[in-house]
Structures are given as C-alpha cells and as structure tokens.
Design a protein around this motif. Structure first.
Motif, PDB file in Angstrom:
ATOM      1  N   GLU A   1      22.132  -4.738   4.338  1.00 16.12           N
ATOM      2  CA  GLU A   1      20.942  -5.578   4.312  1.00 16.12           C
ATOM      3  C   GLU A   1      19.932  -5.086   3.274  1.00 16.12           C
ATOM      4  OE1 GLU A   1      22.237  -4.226   6.943  1.00 16.12           O
ATOM      5  OE2 GLU A   1      22.979  -5.882   8.183  1.00 16.12           O
ATOM      6  N   ILE A   2      19.758  -3.768   3.183  1.00 14.29           N
ATOM      7  CA  ILE A   2      18.819  -3.204   2.210  1.00 14.29           C
ATOM      8  C   ILE A   2      19.284  -3.484   0.787  1.00 14.29           C
ATOM      9  CG2 ILE A   2      17.775  -1.086   1.351  1.00 14.29           C
ATOM     10  CD1 ILE A   2      16.661  -1.995   3.998  1.00 14.29           C
ATOM     11  N   GLU A   3      20.585  -3.314   0.534  1.00 12.33           N
ATOM     12  CA  GLU A   3      21.101  -3.594  -0.809  1.00 12.33           C
ATOM     13  C   GLU A   3      20.937  -5.060  -1.172  1.00 12.33           C
ATOM     14  OE1 GLU A   3      25.053  -2.241  -1.291  1.00 12.33           O
ATOM     15  OE2 GLU A   3      24.606  -0.143  -0.828  1.00 12.33           O
ATOM     16  N   LEU A   4      21.097  -5.940  -0.170  1.00 12.45           N
ATOM     17  CA  LEU A   4      20.907  -7.363  -0.436  1.00 12.45           C
ATOM     18  C   LEU A   4      19.460  -7.674  -0.784  1.00 12.45           C
ATOM     19  CD1 LEU A   4      22.402 -10.081  -0.422  1.00 12.45           C
ATOM     20  CD2 LEU A   4      21.677 -10.353   1.967  1.00 12.45           C
ATOM     21  N   VAL A   5      18.530  -7.003  -0.089  1.00 14.94           N
ATOM     22  CA  VAL A   5      17.112  -7.249  -0.338  1.00 14.94           C
ATOM     23  C   VAL A   5      16.721  -6.783  -1.727  1.00 14.94           C
ATOM     24  CG1 VAL A   5      14.784  -6.558   0.334  1.00 14.94           C
ATOM     25  CG2 VAL A   5      16.425  -7.258   2.076  1.00 14.94           C
ATOM     26  N   TRP A   6      17.118  -5.556  -2.121  1.00 15.34           N
ATOM     27  CA  TRP A   6      16.673  -5.071  -3.424  1.00 15.34           C
ATOM     28  C   TRP A   6      17.491  -5.638  -4.584  1.00 15.34           C
ATOM     29  CZ3 TRP A   6      17.718   0.408  -1.340  1.00 15.34           C
ATOM     30  CH2 TRP A   6      19.039   0.795  -1.560  1.00 15.34           C
ATOM     31  N   THR A   7      18.447  -6.502  -4.281  1.00 12.38           N
ATOM     32  CA  THR A   7      19.103  -7.284  -5.328  1.00 12.38           C
ATOM     33  C   THR A   7      18.452  -8.658  -5.487  1.00 12.38           C
ATOM     34  OG1 THR A   7      21.208  -6.167  -4.919  1.00 12.38           O
ATOM     35  CG2 THR A   7      21.282  -8.263  -6.111  1.00 12.38           C
ATOM     36  N   ILE A   8      18.148  -9.304  -4.374  1.00 12.96           N
ATOM     37  CA  ILE A   8      17.583 -10.653  -4.420  1.00 12.96           C
ATOM     38  C   ILE A   8      16.098 -10.631  -4.757  1.00 12.96           C
ATOM     39  CG2 ILE A   8      17.095 -12.710  -3.028  1.00 12.96           C
ATOM     40  CD1 ILE A   8      19.672 -12.228  -1.555  1.00 12.96           C
ATOM     41  N   LEU A   9      15.362  -9.641  -4.237  1.00 11.87           N
ATOM     42  CA  LEU A   9      13.910  -9.600  -4.452  1.00 11.87           C
ATOM     43  C   LEU A   9      13.537  -9.505  -5.926  1.00 11.87           C
ATOM     44  CD1 LEU A   9      11.263  -9.696  -2.905  1.00 11.87           C
ATOM     45  CD2 LEU A   9      11.308  -7.201  -2.778  1.00 11.87           C
ATOM     46  N   PRO A  10      14.147  -8.629  -6.738  1.00 13.16           N
ATOM     47  CA  PRO A  10      13.793  -8.628  -8.173  1.00 13.16           C
ATOM     48  C   PRO A  10      14.115  -9.944  -8.875  1.00 13.16           C
ATOM     49  CG  PRO A  10      14.907  -6.592  -7.576  1.00 13.16           C
ATOM     50  CD  PRO A  10      15.032  -7.504  -6.409  1.00 13.16           C
ATOM     51  N   ALA A  11      15.199 -10.617  -8.435  1.00  6.74           N
ATOM     52  CA  ALA A  11      15.526 -11.906  -9.045  1.00  6.74           C
ATOM     53  C   ALA A  11      14.436 -12.936  -8.748  1.00  6.74           C
ATOM     54  CB  ALA A  11      16.881 -12.393  -8.530  1.00  6.74           C
ATOM     55  N   ILE A  12      13.907 -12.923  -7.533  1.00  6.25           N
ATOM     56  CA  ILE A  12      12.835 -13.850  -7.182  1.00  6.25           C
ATOM     57  C   ILE A  12      11.580 -13.546  -7.998  1.00  6.25           C
ATOM     58  CG2 ILE A  12      11.314 -14.593  -5.309  1.00  6.25           C
ATOM     59  CD1 ILE A  12      13.617 -14.120  -3.387  1.00  6.25           C
ATOM     60  N   VAL A  13      11.274 -12.258  -8.169  1.00  3.66           N
ATOM     61  CA  VAL A  13      10.103 -11.867  -8.955  1.00  3.66           C
ATOM     62  C   VAL A  13      10.243 -12.339 -10.396  1.00  3.66           C
ATOM     63  CG1 VAL A  13       8.831  -9.892  -9.871  1.00  3.66           C
ATOM     64  CG2 VAL A  13       9.532  -9.913  -7.483  1.00  3.66           C
ATOM     65  N   LEU A  14      11.425 -12.181 -10.974  1.00  2.00           N
ATOM     66  CA  LEU A  14      11.642 -12.626 -12.351  1.00  2.00           C
ATOM     67  C   LEU A  14      11.481 -14.140 -12.482  1.00  2.00           C
ATOM     68  CD1 LEU A  14      14.689 -10.417 -13.422  1.00  2.00           C
ATOM     69  CD2 LEU A  14      12.305 -10.181 -14.121  1.00  2.00           C
ATOM     70  N   ILE A  15      11.938 -14.874 -11.482  1.00  2.00           N
ATOM     71  CA  ILE A  15      11.779 -16.332 -11.518  1.00  2.00           C
ATOM     72  C   ILE A  15      10.302 -16.702 -11.435  1.00  2.00           C
ATOM     73  CG2 ILE A  15      12.232 -18.457 -10.237  1.00  2.00           C
ATOM     74  CD1 ILE A  15      14.945 -17.290  -9.484  1.00  2.00           C
ATOM     75  N   LEU A  16       9.556 -16.005 -10.581  1.00  2.00           N
ATOM     76  CA  LEU A  16       8.127 -16.284 -10.456  1.00  2.00           C
ATOM     77  C   LEU A  16       7.367 -15.981 -11.743  1.00  2.00           C
ATOM     78  CD1 LEU A  16       7.408 -14.906  -6.856  1.00  2.00           C
ATOM     79  CD2 LEU A  16       7.596 -17.294  -7.578  1.00  2.00           C
ATOM     80  N   LEU A  17       7.880 -15.059 -12.554  1.00  2.00           N
ATOM     81  CA  LEU A  17       7.251 -14.764 -13.838  1.00  2.00           C
ATOM     82  C   LEU A  17       7.758 -15.672 -14.955  1.00  2.00           C
ATOM     83  CD1 LEU A  17       7.280 -10.847 -13.798  1.00  2.00           C
ATOM     84  CD2 LEU A  17       5.286 -12.336 -13.585  1.00  2.00           C
ATOM     85  N   ALA A  18       9.036 -16.046 -14.898  1.00  2.00           N
ATOM     86  CA  ALA A  18       9.629 -16.801 -15.999  1.00  2.00           C
ATOM     87  C   ALA A  18       9.164 -18.252 -16.027  1.00  2.00           C
ATOM     88  CB  ALA A  18      11.152 -16.740 -15.904  1.00  2.00           C
ATOM     89  N   LEU A  19       9.085 -18.890 -14.874  1.00  2.00           N
ATOM     90  CA  LEU A  19       8.763 -20.317 -14.854  1.00  2.00           C
ATOM     91  C   LEU A  19       7.389 -20.623 -15.451  1.00  2.00           C
ATOM     92  CD1 LEU A  19      10.298 -21.453 -11.439  1.00  2.00           C
ATOM     93  CD2 LEU A  19      11.203 -21.761 -13.739  1.00  2.00           C
ATOM     94  N   PRO A  20       6.308 -19.961 -15.023  1.00  2.00           N
ATOM     95  CA  PRO A  20       5.010 -20.284 -15.661  1.00  2.00           C
ATOM     96  C   PRO A  20       4.934 -19.845 -17.115  1.00  2.00           C
ATOM     97  CG  PRO A  20       4.766 -18.480 -14.087  1.00  2.00           C
ATOM     98  CD  PRO A  20       6.138 -19.030 -13.898  1.00  2.00           C
TER      99      PRO A  20
END
Length: 227
Positions: free
Chosen positions: A59-78
C-alpha cells in the motif's frame, strides 16, 4: 515598479501576468505541502521505530508511486494552459516591432507609415526629479490599454531580451530571427523593464518603458509622432 524591500512579484498589469502569479502561488502551495510531509516523515523516523512490514507494504509503495504522478498533473495542466495563452495571438489591434542594438532599442509601429524612433536611456545628469535612475528613456513605447498588441522582436548585432516583468513579457531578440509575443494591458500606467540577456558590458543600460494610455490619448500621440 519594484522597490528594494519587495520579495514578491510586481503588480500584474496584464492577463498573462495575472495567470503567472496565480500559477506561482499554486505551485508554491504544492511545494509547501510536499516539504511539510517530508519533514513530518523525517521527524517520525527519528522519534518512532517503524517496522519493516510497514515500510515494505504494498500500500505504501502504491501511494508513493501514484501521489507524485498526481502532483505532476496538478502542475502540468495549468502550466500548459498558460503556455498556450502566451503563444496565442488572435487578431491584434496593433503591431509593434522592437529591434535591439548596442545599447538602445528601436521601435517601429508597422501599422503607421512613418512612426519609428530610437529609445535611449536618459543619463543621470539629465534625469528630471522624481524619475527612476537607469530606467527612464527619452522615448517611451506608448500603447493603447485593453487592446491586444503583437510585438515582433529581433536584434541587429548580438542577443538581447525584451522583458517587462509587470506585463509578463520576456522574449529573446535574436539577430536574423523574428520572435513574437503579445501583451494586453488592463489599466493605464508606466511599466519598466530592461534587457535581461547578458549581451555585453552595458546590457543593463538598455531600459524599456511601456506607457499604457486610453485609446484617445494614443491616437493623439501617434498623430504627433507621425507628423
């Protein structure tokens, strides 16, 4: 106009600069959240004994893989949206050509027949009281407010850069190449900038002054300059 105690941006005077300031604040809040999370985990590791089962959990490995991807999307779109807005030029009301020289700018209003002039920095010995040293020029760039302006930028000798921070403009002036950008001022005022390319010993003595005025004042000024 910035002052010596200012830590933030100059007041935004164009839609592009407003978007850039908003994106800066957005990215800063994300960076603050990441730093807070990392500091919390570091403090937790120093004060608590974490078991190997917790560290190696799927579960921890899944979180620290998906969370950075979400952060990058939140920065890339705007940021992609702002880049598209900066490159899009739709039916400008006026076209201005800026040519960089050592050590002054030449401006051509291509929609007028004989409206062209050189813009030199005003020497400190000739500077009137109340004007800014090393930033004032003998001929300002006058544009109508609330009108889309296309700016074509080039250079005649070496690399220069046409930059006005409060308008969100910074475009390189390259010999033999035409770069273009656009600005739309939201209010009347005087906006200062400088050549931001290290183009030689006097590159910091190439100030840029843009004066945004109502359309009626711009028409009066352009008729006087053309005559």
């Amino acid at each position: 106009m910035a002052n010596h105690l200012q830590f933030g941006f100059q007041d935004a005077s164009s839609p592009i600069m407003e978007e850039l300031v908003e994106f800066h604040d957005h990215a800063l809040m994300i960076a603050l959240a990441i730093c807070s999370l990392v500091l919390y985990l570091l403090a937790l590791m120093l004060t608590e004994k974490l078991s190997s089962s917790t560290v190696d959990a799927q579960e921890i490995e899944l979180v620290w893989t998906i969370l950075p991807a979400i952060v990058l999307i939140l920065l890339a779109l705007p940021s992609l949206q702002i880049l598209y807005m900066m490159d899009e030029i739709n039916e400008p009301d006026l076209t201005l050509k800026a040519i960089g020289h050592q050590w002054y700018w030449t401006y051509e209003y291509t929609d007028f027949k004989d409206l062209t002039f050189d813009s030199y920095m005003t020497p400190s010995t000739e500077l009137p009281p109340g004007f800014f040293r090393l930033l004032e020029v003998d001929h300002r760039v006058v544009i109508p407010m609330e009108s889309p302006i296309r700016i074509i930028i080039t250079a005649s000798d070496v690399l220069h850069s046409w930059a006005v921070p409060s308008l969100g403009v910074k475009t390189d002036a390259i010999p033999g190449r035409l770069n273009q950008t656009s600005i739309t001022t939201t209010r009347p005022g005087i906006y200062y900038g400088q050549c931001s390319e290290i183009c030689g010993a006097n590159h910091s003595y190439m100030p840029i002054v843009v004066e945004s005025t109502p359309l009626a004042h711009f028409e009066t000024w352009s008729s006087l300059m053309s005559s």
